[in-house]
Design an enzyme around this catalytic site. Structure first.
Site, short mmCIF file in Angstrom:
data_model
loop_
_atom_site.label_atom_id
_atom_site.label_comp_id
_atom_site.label_asym_id
_atom_site.label_seq_id
_atom_site.Cartn_x
_atom_site.Cartn_y
_atom_site.Cartn_z
N LYS A 125 0.77 -1.26 0.06
CA LYS A 125 0.12 0.01 -0.18
C LYS A 125 0.87 1.24 0.02
O LYS A 125 1.77 1.31 0.82
CB LYS A 125 -0.84 -0.16 1.29
CG LYS A 125 -1.81 1.12 1.21
CD LYS A 125 -3.03 0.90 0.65
CE LYS A 125 -4.04 1.89 0.44
NZ LYS A 125 -3.62 2.89 -0.74
N LYS A 169 4.61 2.60 8.65
CA LYS A 169 3.70 3.25 9.05
C LYS A 169 2.24 2.40 9.17
O LYS A 169 1.61 2.56 10.18
CB LYS A 169 3.34 4.15 7.74
CG LYS A 169 2.28 5.35 8.06
CD LYS A 169 2.16 6.21 7.02
CE LYS A 169 3.30 6.96 6.58
NZ LYS A 169 2.90 8.16 5.42
N LYS A 210 5.41 2.03 -3.04
CA LYS A 210 5.53 3.45 -3.30
C LYS A 210 5.77 3.37 -4.61
O LYS A 210 6.64 2.46 -5.21
CB LYS A 210 6.59 4.07 -2.36
CG LYS A 210 6.37 5.55 -2.41
CD LYS A 210 5.22 5.92 -1.28
CE LYS A 210 4.84 7.15 -1.21
NZ LYS A 210 4.00 7.41 -0.01
N ASP A 256 0.04 10.88 -3.87
CA ASP A 256 1.10 11.23 -2.95
C ASP A 256 1.29 12.73 -3.83
O ASP A 256 0.35 13.51 -4.25
CB ASP A 256 2.24 10.33 -3.32
CG ASP A 256 3.21 10.47 -2.14
OD1 ASP A 256 3.01 10.20 -1.29
OD2 ASP A 256 4.25 10.95 -2.60
N THR A 266 -5.08 12.74 6.16
CA THR A 266 -3.66 13.00 6.61
C THR A 266 -3.47 14.25 7.52
O THR A 266 -3.02 14.17 8.74
CB THR A 266 -2.63 13.01 5.53
OG1 THR A 266 -2.92 11.94 4.64
CG2 THR A 266 -1.32 12.90 6.06
N ASN A 323 -1.95 19.78 0.13
CA ASN A 323 -3.18 19.17 0.72
C ASN A 323 -2.65 18.94 2.33
O ASN A 323 -3.74 19.08 2.98
CB ASN A 323 -3.52 17.65 0.02
CG ASN A 323 -4.65 16.99 0.57
OD1 ASN A 323 -5.69 17.78 0.69
ND2 ASN A 323 -4.59 15.60 0.90
N SER A 364 -7.44 5.42 3.82
CA SER A 364 -7.23 4.96 2.56
C SER A 364 -7.60 3.31 2.80
O SER A 364 -8.30 2.56 1.83
CB SER A 364 -5.91 4.80 1.97
OG SER A 364 -5.57 5.86 1.16
#
Length: 415
Positions: free
Chosen positions: A69, A93, A105, A145, A190, A221, A349
């Site tokens: 993820k 994380k 990623k 991202d 976030t 963001n 998410s």
């Protein structure tokens, strides 16, 4: 200043926690490198009829607990080591929050500001097609991202459906528009998670948020949502920094107004009532809370000694180098690490992914309530570990997460 390699930093952070845990050497070796990486070069037809070839990457760090993820970024500085490091941070994380994922990623080497909307769509689809062999709702679930957004996720989801017999798989990406299977509360998750962690950390420091001062580096963001939500808690935002400059007002800045100003002006520079400020001065401000919400390696051994904030909350991924960590710890500054502080995004998410599989969607209040519960529980667990082992919050977060992943690796017989 020599270039700082993010992969070397991620491995160094892992090594420190592994030593404290007396981690099995086989497990340690597995976690030091991603299990899978992919480099792709793919053509995109530009608006003028020419064809350009772009380079993209995807790294999958570990899937002992669940599918990979992690986000996809479009940036001119993207490289394989950066993507590998970010995939490692995502594994840890997810472990901190207890999510059933490993880290992934990806990214494309491109400055998206140079593309038209139609070129951006063609690039997004071409990249996703190029990596589709290792992507899937049970294999690897990307998300937005740096310089990517819900629209780009919708294009990628649609592209994936072409490679799966025309079947719509909303769970193949998260951070989608609501109409395409996105989750309410995801866009500011976030930032909301950052504020929850800041609130919990402030309690331990005996710092009241009402009247506290904060400086925000990065106003995208995450930084924008963090600033807005902190202001609602009574925090005075005194400085905001963006890539093209920053603004400062010791009497406070209204982040909502700054966002409106930027929509019209295209920049925060020139915002009324403020003077210009640079990165160095922002980090050295005598404020209570410093929120790095931009890119990696912003707080280094060169500037860490100038920081006067009581609390540094890492809204960005990897903004602090290991040498800077030591300096902040010695100076008695509490730092809440990225793998805890900015984990609200991957948590919601996860909620989005769960809702996609159920095809049943929660209210925004339900999403925010579940996020609050998970973030508070994670903070308490990490803070307690930091006290028990007399280590800083970053080492404690890694210790907690690595222990979880190591158990899965052992159970599955990998080491």
């Amino acid at each position: 200043m020599p270039e700082i390699n993010p992969l070397a930093i991620a491995q160094q952070q892992l090594d420190m926690a592994a030593e404290k845990l007396n981690l099995d050497p086989g497990v340690h070796a597995i976690l030091r490198e991603p299990m899978r990486t992919l480099e792709v070069n793919f053509p995109v037809k530009m608006d003028d009829g020419t064809v350009k070839v772009f380079k993209g990457y995807r790294a999958q760090h570990n899937d002992a607990i669940g599918p990979a993820k992690g986000g996809i970024r479009f940036h001119q500085s993207v490289n394989m080591d950066e993507v590998k490091a970010l995939s490692m941070w995502m594994t840890f994380k997810c472990g901190v929050l207890g999510l059933p994922y490993g880290g992934g990623k990806g990214g494309v080497v491109v400055d998206p500001r140079t593309l038209s909307q139609s070129e951006l769509e063609r690039l997004s689809r071409a990249y996703f097609a190029a990596i589709s062999s290792i992507i899937g709702p049970d294999k690897d679930i990307p998300a937005p991202d740096v310089n990517t957004n819900p629209q780009i996720m919708a294009w990628m989801m649609d592209e994936y459906s072409k490679y799966s017999g025309g079947v719509c798989h909303p769970g193949v990406v998260t951070g989608k528009p609501i109409i395409a299977g996105g989750s309410l509360g995801r866009s500011e998750a976030t930032g909301r998670g950052c504020v929850i962690i800041i609130r919990e950390a402030a309690k331990r420091l005996g710092l009241s948020l009402k009247g506290a001062t904060a400086a925000i580096q990065g106003f995208g963001n995450v930084g924008g949502a963090t600033a807005r939500l902190l202001a609602k808690e009574g925090v005075k935002i005194v400085a905001i920094m963006e890539i093209d400059g920053g603004i400062y007002n010791p009497d406070g800045i209204n982040p909502e107004d700054v966002l409106e100003y930027r929509k019209k002006a295209g920049t925060i520079n020139g915002y009324p009532g403020c003077r210009e400020i640079g990165n160095e001065e922002l980090f050295a401000l005598g404020c209570d809370i410093l929120v790095p919400a931009a890119m990696e390696n912003q707080i280094t051994k060169e500037n860490a000694g100038q920081i006067k904030a009581k609390l540094v909350a890492e809204a960005a991924n990897g903004p602090t180098t290991p040498e800077a960590d030591e300096i902040l710890s010695k100076n008695g500054i509490m730092l809440t690490p990225d793998i805890l502080t900015n984990a609200g995004g991957v948590t919601v998410s996860y909620f989005e992914w769960v809702q996609n599989f159920m095809n049943y969607y929660w209210t925004e209040e339900e999403v925010n309530s579940r996020l609050e519960q998970k973030m508070v529980e994670a903070f308490e667990r990490i803070y307690q570990m930091s006290q028990d082992y007399q280590v800083n919050m970053r080492v404690a977060a890694y210790m907690a997460s690595i222990s979880r992943v190591a158990e899965a690796i052992k159970v599955r017989g990998w080491a």
